[in-house]
Scaffold this active site. Structure first.
Site: not given
Length: 200
Positions: A7, A9
């Site tokens: 991922d 953020e």
């Protein structure tokens, strides 16, 4: 043959929408995928809020320009990329991600697109594919790769669980409590060691 799927953020860079909420003085925009499992619902709320306040892409990009990767993220990513293939799989948008990819050394990212109006307002979103993180992991597996995945939010859980090894990184107490079987880490060094061990 391993591919690590990360991922963006909350894992490698700060949350863009939280930074923008603080810069714009609109606290309701601090809501993220850590809080709302339904991404379509979350984005509809964000776009309605932007329209209500007369804000668009230029204002968000000014905030993004001032965001730096999380401390240690660039070194972690460089080391990991020296060991195996890495793809960042994010529900963000190319119009948001490019400045951040430059600061991270231009890693590969699979993300989505914003539909824009002529005056720079955000008209809507174009998702790359349904359930983009899970779909991408399964596609990589269909090509003969084993995947290792790490993320922090509700929308990362499917790709984490579908992978040969998966980890939570700097997630919320609630998500960790709901998924006690998933190893959870707070430091890049620990996550890197776990990924290397999974790929050994």
């Amino acid at each position: 043959m391993y591919v690590t799927c990360l991922d963006l953020e909350g894992v490698l860079v700060p949350e863009i929408w939280i930074a923008f909420a603080e810069a714009s003085g609109i606290p309701e925009l601090k809501r993220t995928t850590r809080d709302e499992p339904d991404y379509d619902k979350l984005m509809a709320f964000r776009l309605d809020t932007l329209a209500e306040h007369g804000l668009g892409l230029p204002e968000i990009q000014r905030t993004i320009a001032a965001i730096d990767p999380l401390p240690g993220a660039r070194g972690f990513l460089d080391e990991l990329r020296s060991q195996m293939q890495v793809i960042i799989i994010s529900d963000t948008f190319t119009q948001f991600a490019s400045p951040l990819m430059e600061k991270l050394g231009w890693p590969t990212i699979f993300c989505n697109e914003l539909d824009m109006t002529a005056d720079g307002r955000i008209a809507g979103i174009r998702m790359r594919c349904p359930e983009s993180k899970l779909t991408t992991v399964r596609a990589l597996q269909s090509c003969g790769f084993d995947t290792i995945a790490a993320g922090d939010s509700f929308n990362d859980l499917a790709m984490i669980r579908a992978s040969k090894a998966g980890f939570l990184f700097r997630s919320t107490d609630a998500i960790k409590a709901d998924n006690p079987d998933l190893p959870a880490f707070e430091e890049f060094g620990d996550l890197l060691a776990a990924i290397k061990q999974a790929a050994a």
